[in-house]
Design an enzyme around this catalytic site. Structure first.
Site, mmCIF file in Angstrom:
data_model
loop_
_atom_site.group_PDB
_atom_site.id
_atom_site.type_symbol
_atom_site.label_atom_id
_atom_site.label_comp_id
_atom_site.label_asym_id
_atom_site.label_seq_id
_atom_site.Cartn_x
_atom_site.Cartn_y
_atom_site.Cartn_z
ATOM 1 N N GLU A 267 -32.013 18.342 -56.849
ATOM 2 C CA GLU A 267 -30.956 19.647 -57.242
ATOM 3 C C GLU A 267 -30.835 19.453 -58.393
ATOM 4 O O GLU A 267 -31.391 18.351 -58.850
ATOM 5 C CB GLU A 267 -29.636 19.474 -56.235
ATOM 6 C CG GLU A 267 -29.047 17.954 -56.450
ATOM 7 C CD GLU A 267 -27.677 18.085 -55.520
ATOM 8 O OE1 GLU A 267 -27.764 17.357 -54.357
ATOM 9 O OE2 GLU A 267 -26.583 18.542 -56.133
ATOM 10 N N LYS B 141 -19.783 13.907 -52.259
ATOM 11 C CA LYS B 141 -19.218 14.206 -53.681
ATOM 12 C C LYS B 141 -18.573 13.001 -54.089
ATOM 13 O O LYS B 141 -17.070 13.272 -54.440
ATOM 14 C CB LYS B 141 -18.250 15.597 -53.614
ATOM 15 C CG LYS B 141 -18.523 16.405 -54.653
ATOM 16 C CD LYS B 141 -18.509 17.741 -54.452
ATOM 17 C CE LYS B 141 -18.255 18.643 -55.599
ATOM 18 N NZ LYS B 141 -19.396 18.505 -56.663
ATOM 19 N N ARG C 272 -15.751 18.187 -46.130
ATOM 20 C CA ARG C 272 -16.605 17.333 -46.840
ATOM 21 C C ARG C 272 -15.904 16.113 -47.259
ATOM 22 O O ARG C 272 -16.611 15.158 -47.626
ATOM 23 C CB ARG C 272 -17.096 18.588 -47.997
ATOM 24 C CG ARG C 272 -18.400 17.731 -48.571
ATOM 25 C CD ARG C 272 -18.870 18.674 -49.436
ATOM 26 N NE ARG C 272 -18.156 19.191 -50.542
ATOM 27 C CZ ARG C 272 -18.632 20.100 -51.603
ATOM 28 N NH1 ARG C 272 -19.889 20.757 -51.345
ATOM 29 N NH2 ARG C 272 -17.956 20.587 -52.480
#
Ligand code: COI
Length: 393
Positions: free
Chosen positions: A276, A240, A138
């Site tokens: 989210e 992220k 990621r």
């Protein structure tokens, strides 16, 4: 009282000497017996560690009262990369402040990413990491989006392992929590015009933690935000980057001041579908159908999210990754959040336009069952048939 050795708080050379990928798997668990710990001992004054008493196995922490606050540990990991895009050999070094140019890319233009993963202590004293390869991958995906070079998967996993082992005395006793490991990647080099930084730093620090929310394991109350968005199409919601987090602070602080646990965001185009929460993904259960928003660029591809999807399918739930209109949430039987920090957290209520809807909570819920299985695997209590856990010692 534990005496922290000053002799050991000097720079410790990099400790790696083998690779995760070349290691055999035992019973679904990566067993990583490295020289790291012993190299670390050798790097320090022999007298310090050889005279270690029983109580030095643990740092002087009130393990029964851990929350999710920063508790600095002994060591961090640092690795730099110049413009050629190659990360040099990293180092475990004493935890402390870092020096940055005022014109560092991360400070001026937010060129930065972070990751989060946990190490659990097993009864036999070894440590368990949960899916560190997924964090490494990621970070690579995010680095590409943010125009940064990333450590290789092997460099990332090795650095996480070294950081966890060097800080082993800060890993809570079994059942008391975990060591939260926070890898960062940032444009650390100086830059004035808008462009990628000329130098990058990969850094990992850690902190012992327990539950994320002040509610502990009690059900959360979420507030659906209508004014502020978390992410937009074509933006960076799916990676992220550090720049996804400060912009939600306004909505989060406002919701917290009104007594809510977290904010649930809607899509920025129609304000219709769930996205989210500020710190975690969301799942909605009705009957046998477990739905979660599809990761199409605005939703973070959570590693806990991915793991819960897999476990749920194995349990026979029909898992659907798709758009979830807010009206569907209002009809749900159960709602829960997932994330590394949050784990699997039951949602007791959601408030939308002054309407408060309640959901099923407690011992008999799917949420509790999924939590028990996931945490059982992470802590080594349940056989890891997925091969997610990496044992290090
Ligand atoms: C995590 O769950 O690890 C995160 O990165 C969320 C963060 C806001 C604590």
């Amino acid at each position: 009282m534990v005496s922290r050795s000053l002799a050991c708080r000097r720079v410790v050379p990099s400790l790696r000497n083998s690779s995760w990928s070349s290691l055999p798997k035992f019973g679904g668990c990566w067993r990583y017996t490295s020289q790291a710990a012993s190299s670390l001992l050798q790097a320090c004054e022999p007298s310090v560690y050889s005279t270690r008493k029983e109580e030095d196995e643990y740092a002087d922490v009130d393990w029964d009262n851990l929350g999710f606050g920063l508790m600095p540990t002994d060591y961090m990991y640092q690795m730099k990369c110049a413009q050629n895009g190659t990360f040099e050999r990293g180092q475990v070094r004493p935890y402390g402040n870092i020096e940055l140019s005022p014109s560092a890319g991360v400070l001026n233009y937010g060129q930065g990413l972070f990751e989060g993963l946990k190490a659990y202590r097993k009864e036999n004293g070894s440590l368990l990491l949960f899916r560190p390869v997924q964090n490494a991958i990621r970070m690579k995906v995010g680095a590409d989006r943010m125009c940064m070079p990333a450590p290789s998967v092997e460099q990332f996993v090795d650095a996480v392992r070294e950081t966890a082992l060097a800080n082993k005395r800060w890993v809570p006793p079994p059942g008391k929590g975990s060591l939260y490991i926070r890898p960062l990647l940032m444009g650390s080099g100086p830059i004035l015009g808008l462009a990628p930084a000329p130098e990058f730093t990969f850094l990992i620090y850690a902190s012992p933690v327990s539950t994320y929310f002040k509610e502990g394991t009690a059900p959360l109350s979420l507030y659906i935000e209508n004014e502020f968005d978390r992410a937009s199409r074509g933006g960076t919601g799916g990676i992220k980057t550090i720049t996804n987090y400060a912009p939600v602070l306004k909505a989060l602080s406002r919701a917290k001041s009104r007594g809510f646990s977290d904010v649930l965001y809607l899509d920025s185009v129609d304000k219709k579908n769930l996205e989210e929460a500020s710190s975690c993904n969301i799942f909605v259960l009705k009957g046998n159908v477990l739905a979660t928003p599809a990761t199409k660029g605005t939703i973070l591809s959570g590693i806990t999210r991915k793991s819960i999807i897999e476990i749920s399918r194995d349990l026979g739930y029909q898992v659907e990754e798709r758009a979830i209109p807010v009206e569907e949430l209002m009809e749900a039987e159960e709602v829960f959040c997932t994330g590394t920090a949050v784990v699997v957290a039951s949602v007791g209520s959601v408030t939308y336009k002054d309407k408060r809807i309640e959901f099923g909570t407690g011992a008999q819920t799917a949420c509790r069952r999924l939590y028990d299985i996931l945490v059982g695997i992470q802590m080594g209590h349940i056989k890891d048939k997925y091969g997610w856990v990496m044992e290090i010692n």
